[in-house]
Design a protein around this motif. Structure first.
Motif, PDB file in Angstrom:
ATOM      1  N   PRO A 114      47.446  57.053  24.622  1.00  0.00           N
ATOM      2  CA  PRO A 114      48.185  57.168  25.688  1.00  0.00           C
ATOM      3  C   PRO A 114      47.479  56.732  27.012  1.00  0.00           C
ATOM      4  CG  PRO A 114      47.943  59.177  24.719  1.00  0.00           C
ATOM      5  CD  PRO A 114      47.455  58.325  23.539  1.00  0.00           C
ATOM      6  N   ASN A 115      46.037  57.259  26.839  1.00  0.00           N
ATOM      7  CA  ASN A 115      45.426  57.127  28.172  1.00  0.00           C
ATOM      8  C   ASN A 115      44.458  56.070  28.225  1.00  0.00           C
ATOM      9  OD1 ASN A 115      46.572  59.709  29.194  1.00  0.00           O
ATOM     10  ND2 ASN A 115      45.165  60.925  27.873  1.00  0.00           N
ATOM     11  N   ALA A 116      44.749  55.118  27.260  1.00  0.00           N
ATOM     12  CA  ALA A 116      43.736  53.834  27.185  1.00  0.00           C
ATOM     13  C   ALA A 116      43.792  53.047  28.454  1.00  0.00           C
ATOM     14  CB  ALA A 116      44.244  52.820  26.150  1.00  0.00           C
ATOM     15  N   SER A 117      42.492  52.621  28.864  1.00  0.00           N
ATOM     16  CA  SER A 117      42.372  51.930  29.998  1.00  0.00           C
ATOM     17  C   SER A 117      41.279  50.919  29.845  1.00  0.00           C
ATOM     18  CB  SER A 117      41.839  52.930  31.155  1.00  0.00           C
ATOM     19  OG  SER A 117      41.355  52.127  32.352  1.00  0.00           O
ATOM     20  N   ARG A 118      41.247  49.671  30.792  1.00  0.00           N
ATOM     21  CA  ARG A 118      40.338  48.576  30.653  1.00  0.00           C
ATOM     22  C   ARG A 118      39.350  49.052  31.644  1.00  0.00           C
ATOM     23  NH1 ARG A 118      43.295  42.643  29.544  1.00  0.00           N
ATOM     24  NH2 ARG A 118      43.997  43.209  27.475  1.00  0.00           N
ATOM     25  N   ASN A 119      39.370  49.693  32.268  1.00  0.00           N
ATOM     26  CA  ASN A 119      38.447  50.126  33.605  1.00  0.00           C
ATOM     27  C   ASN A 119      36.909  50.215  33.109  1.00  0.00           C
ATOM     28  OD1 ASN A 119      38.598  50.629  36.494  1.00  0.00           O
ATOM     29  ND2 ASN A 119      37.381  52.245  36.036  1.00  0.00           N
ATOM     30  N   SER A 120      36.667  50.785  32.229  1.00  0.00           N
ATOM     31  CA  SER A 120      35.286  50.816  31.750  1.00  0.00           C
ATOM     32  C   SER A 120      34.720  49.642  30.983  1.00  0.00           C
ATOM     33  CB  SER A 120      34.988  52.180  30.689  1.00  0.00           C
ATOM     34  OG  SER A 120      35.697  51.922  29.458  1.00  0.00           O
ATOM     35  N   LEU A 121      35.592  48.852  30.473  1.00  0.00           N
ATOM     36  CA  LEU A 121      35.223  47.569  29.806  1.00  0.00           C
ATOM     37  C   LEU A 121      34.871  46.431  30.733  1.00  0.00           C
ATOM     38  CD1 LEU A 121      38.370  47.312  27.137  1.00  0.00           C
ATOM     39  CD2 LEU A 121      36.277  48.508  26.853  1.00  0.00           C
ATOM     40  N   GLN A 122      34.865  46.868  32.257  1.00  0.00           N
ATOM     41  CA  GLN A 122      34.695  45.720  33.091  1.00  0.00           C
ATOM     42  C   GLN A 122      33.166  45.775  32.980  1.00  0.00           C
ATOM     43  OE1 GLN A 122      36.889  45.932  36.918  1.00  0.00           O
ATOM     44  NE2 GLN A 122      37.020  47.991  36.371  1.00  0.00           N
ATOM     45  N   THR A 123      32.361  46.708  32.546  1.00  0.00           N
ATOM     46  CA  THR A 123      31.023  46.650  32.619  1.00  0.00           C
ATOM     47  C   THR A 123      30.359  45.429  31.901  1.00  0.00           C
ATOM     48  OG1 THR A 123      30.705  49.270  32.854  1.00  0.00           O
ATOM     49  CG2 THR A 123      28.928  47.922  31.976  1.00  0.00           C
ATOM     50  N   ILE A 124      30.963  45.392  30.756  1.00  0.00           N
ATOM     51  CA  ILE A 124      30.274  44.188  29.919  1.00  0.00           C
ATOM     52  C   ILE A 124      30.567  42.738  30.494  1.00  0.00           C
ATOM     53  CG2 ILE A 124      30.355  43.142  27.665  1.00  0.00           C
ATOM     54  CD1 ILE A 124      28.750  45.596  27.521  1.00  0.00           C
ATOM     55  N   THR A 125      31.778  42.781  30.885  1.00  0.00           N
ATOM     56  CA  THR A 125      32.242  41.736  31.520  1.00  0.00           C
ATOM     57  C   THR A 125      31.389  41.071  32.716  1.00  0.00           C
ATOM     58  OG1 THR A 125      34.507  41.963  30.750  1.00  0.00           O
ATOM     59  CG2 THR A 125      34.324  40.302  32.251  1.00  0.00           C
ATOM     60  N   LEU A 126      31.134  42.325  33.512  1.00  0.00           N
ATOM     61  CA  LEU A 126      30.418  42.073  34.804  1.00  0.00           C
ATOM     62  C   LEU A 126      29.055  41.722  34.385  1.00  0.00           C
ATOM     63  CD1 LEU A 126      29.600  42.501  37.889  1.00  0.00           C
ATOM     64  CD2 LEU A 126      29.354  44.954  37.339  1.00  0.00           C
ATOM     65  N   LEU A 127      28.322  42.519  33.357  1.00  0.00           N
ATOM     66  CA  LEU A 127      27.095  41.968  33.296  1.00  0.00           C
ATOM     67  C   LEU A 127      26.788  40.671  32.463  1.00  0.00           C
ATOM     68  CD1 LEU A 127      25.709  45.421  31.650  1.00  0.00           C
ATOM     69  CD2 LEU A 127      25.259  44.522  33.775  1.00  0.00           C
ATOM     70  N   ASP A 128      27.649  40.343  31.892  1.00  0.00           N
ATOM     71  CA  ASP A 128      27.971  38.879  31.068  1.00  0.00           C
ATOM     72  C   ASP A 128      28.160  37.663  32.165  1.00  0.00           C
ATOM     73  OD1 ASP A 128      27.731  39.872  28.650  1.00  0.00           O
ATOM     74  OD2 ASP A 128      29.717  39.564  28.177  1.00  0.00           O
ATOM     75  N   ALA A 129      28.716  38.042  33.284  1.00  0.00           N
ATOM     76  CA  ALA A 129      29.140  37.154  34.532  1.00  0.00           C
ATOM     77  C   ALA A 129      27.586  37.156  35.170  1.00  0.00           C
ATOM     78  CB  ALA A 129      30.159  37.884  35.243  1.00  0.00           C
ATOM     79  N   ILE A 130      26.936  38.178  35.356  1.00  0.00           N
ATOM     80  CA  ILE A 130      25.662  37.941  36.165  1.00  0.00           C
ATOM     81  C   ILE A 130      24.486  37.314  35.443  1.00  0.00           C
ATOM     82  CG2 ILE A 130      23.665  39.607  36.817  1.00  0.00           C
ATOM     83  CD1 ILE A 130      25.534  41.723  37.447  1.00  0.00           C
ATOM     84  N   GLU A 131      24.421  37.450  33.944  1.00  0.00           N
ATOM     85  CA  GLU A 131      23.869  36.765  33.141  1.00  0.00           C
ATOM     86  C   GLU A 131      24.093  35.221  33.204  1.00  0.00           C
ATOM     87  OE1 GLU A 131      21.784  36.447  28.584  1.00  0.00           O
ATOM     88  OE2 GLU A 131      23.381  38.139  29.278  1.00  0.00           O
ATOM     89  N   GLU A 132      25.360  35.104  32.902  1.00  0.00           N
ATOM     90  CA  GLU A 132      26.045  33.523  32.726  1.00  0.00           C
ATOM     91  C   GLU A 132      25.424  32.713  34.195  1.00  0.00           C
ATOM     92  OE1 GLU A 132      30.203  31.123  33.361  1.00  0.00           O
ATOM     93  OE2 GLU A 132      30.063  33.363  33.193  1.00  0.00           O
ATOM     94  N   LEU A 133      25.937  33.532  35.324  1.00  0.00           N
ATOM     95  CA  LEU A 133      25.652  32.779  36.643  1.00  0.00           C
ATOM     96  C   LEU A 133      24.460  32.855  37.479  1.00  0.00           C
ATOM     97  CD1 LEU A 133      29.341  33.761  37.586  1.00  0.00           C
ATOM     98  CD2 LEU A 133      28.476  31.290  37.059  1.00  0.00           C
ATOM     99  N   LYS A 134      23.377  33.518  36.616  1.00  0.00           N
ATOM    100  CA  LYS A 134      22.154  33.904  37.179  1.00  0.00           C
ATOM    101  C   LYS A 134      22.159  34.644  38.380  1.00  0.00           C
ATOM    102  CE  LYS A 134      20.934  31.520  33.400  1.00  0.00           C
ATOM    103  NZ  LYS A 134      20.384  32.200  32.365  1.00  0.00           N
ATOM    104  N   PHE A 135      22.895  35.451  38.769  1.00  0.00           N
ATOM    105  CA  PHE A 135      22.845  36.259  39.931  1.00  0.00           C
ATOM    106  C   PHE A 135      21.802  37.240  39.880  1.00  0.00           C
ATOM    107  CE2 PHE A 135      27.685  35.836  39.760  1.00  0.00           C
ATOM    108  CZ  PHE A 135      27.758  34.713  40.678  1.00  0.00           C
ATOM    109  N   ASP A 136      20.976  37.224  40.997  1.00  0.00           N
ATOM    110  CA  ASP A 136      19.843  38.241  41.021  1.00  0.00           C
ATOM    111  C   ASP A 136      20.124  39.444  42.270  1.00  0.00           C
ATOM    112  OD1 ASP A 136      19.939  36.607  43.397  1.00  0.00           O
ATOM    113  OD2 ASP A 136      17.666  35.880  43.051  1.00  0.00           O
ATOM    114  N   ALA A 137      21.279  39.290  42.885  1.00  0.00           N
ATOM    115  CA  ALA A 137      21.681  40.277  43.625  1.00  0.00           C
ATOM    116  C   ALA A 137      23.410  40.407  43.691  1.00  0.00           C
ATOM    117  CB  ALA A 137      21.153  40.214  44.846  1.00  0.00           C
ATOM    118  N   ALA A 138      24.059  41.547  43.680  1.00  0.00           N
ATOM    119  CA  ALA A 138      25.574  41.630  43.821  1.00  0.00           C
ATOM    120  C   ALA A 138      25.859  42.686  44.581  1.00  0.00           C
ATOM    121  CB  ALA A 138      25.972  42.010  42.438  1.00  0.00           C
TER     122      ALA A 138
END
Length: 308
Positions: A114-138
């Motif tokens: 009942p209290n399921a959320s995707r909020n914490s799941l953003q972490t992996i998506t964010l880290l994958d985006a940083i690696e994919e796009l080679k960001f060195d600062a955010a």
């Protein structure tokens, strides 16, 4: 009384000008020290203020970084529409990465219950985006009055090769000197609003006459109470058998994932009204986020793993 008002107004303006100047300096430091920075943009009030700071720091040139949004798929529609319209109006590049993609790829597992959320799941998506796009600062919009974990942040917050944050492994920032040296795979989260408060944000929005999503203003919406919080009724957060929804006059102090963002009863129809409400509030802005209530160290645990 008129003289007193003018003195108070001038003090407020000077205070906001000092904060603005500091934030502009930080953004320009990032542009000078890093090759591939990004601005994490949610469409919320803090990221809107960061965009205004970027305009003052770099216009008439283009921003030296794209806007990046990690979309849970459970965001308020008003925020997503505002996000897209603002990026188009600015003429800046908007990159969106989706938590649903991470779920489809098996990178994360959707929560159940009942209290399921995707909020914490953003972490992996964010880290994958940083690696994919080679960001060195955010750039992030965190402020130190939000939650105790964020009070531990430096302006330049060092993240290791795994995107993890260790509050004991941060660099001193004496005399506003920021050390952005990193090895390959590491990156820096940058918080140009570190010295701002929620009140400062709203006063700046008023001063600059900035557009914001309608969700911040009072409106009618079906809501229900769960665990002491007033939550919006949606397909992502179904009612339990003991719960009932009621249409109420509410607004939102923050615009996170719909599954964990609480509403407040309000009649505020303008930014000036919101400022009066914030001045009288006895609960912090993050006090309306259900995901922060899962444990006493909920936000710090997520930040250690690479969260915003």
């Amino acid at each position: 009384m008129v003289k007193i008002w003018h003195k108070m107004h001038r003090y407020q303006t000077t205070h906001l000008e000092q904060l603005e100047s500091e934030s502009i300096f930080i953004m320009r430091e990032v542009a000078a020290q890093f090759e591939r920075p990004a601005l994490l943009f949610s469409g919320g009030k803090d990221s809107i203020v960061m965009v205004r700071i970027a305009q003052k720091a770099f216009r008439p040139a283009k921003f030296p970084f794209p806007l990046v949004h990690i979309d849970t798929g459970h965001n308020f529609e008003e925020t997503i529409v505002f996000r897209d319209n603002l990026a188009k109006k600015l003429g800046e590049r908007l990159i969106v990465r989706y938590v649903q993609t991470s779920i489809d790829q098996g990178r994360v597992t959707e929560e159940k219950g009942p209290n399921a959320s995707r909020n914490s799941l953003q972490t992996i998506t964010l880290l994958d985006a940083i690696e994919e796009l080679k960001f060195d600062a955010a750039f992030g919009g965190a402020r130190r009055d939000e939650e105790k974990a964020r009070a531990k942040e430096r302006v330049f917050s060092f993240r290791d090769e795994f995107g993890q944050w260790d509050p004991k492994n941060q660099r001193p920032e004496l005399w506003n000197l920021y050390n952005g040296k990193i090895h390959n795979g590491q990156h820096i989260r940058v918080f140009p609003l570190s010295n701002w408060t929620e009140m400062d944000i709203w006063q700046y929005i008023l001063k600059e006459n900035l557009e914001i999503p309608e969700i911040y203003f009072s409106h009618r919406r079906p809501c229900f109470t769960r665990n002491g919080m007033l939550l919006p009724l949606s397909e992502y957060l179904p009612l339990q058998s003991s719960e009932t929804a009621e249409e109420m006059q509410v607004r939102f102090r923050t615009v996170g994932d719909m599954t964990c963002t609480g509403a407040v009863v309000s009649n505020a129809k303008s930014v000036a009204d919101i400022i009066l409400e914030v001045a009288a509030a006895r609960l912090t802005e993050r006090g309306g986020r259900a995901d922060d209530k899962r444990s006493d160290a909920a936000l710090e645990d997520r930040k250690r793993a690479g969260y915003f």
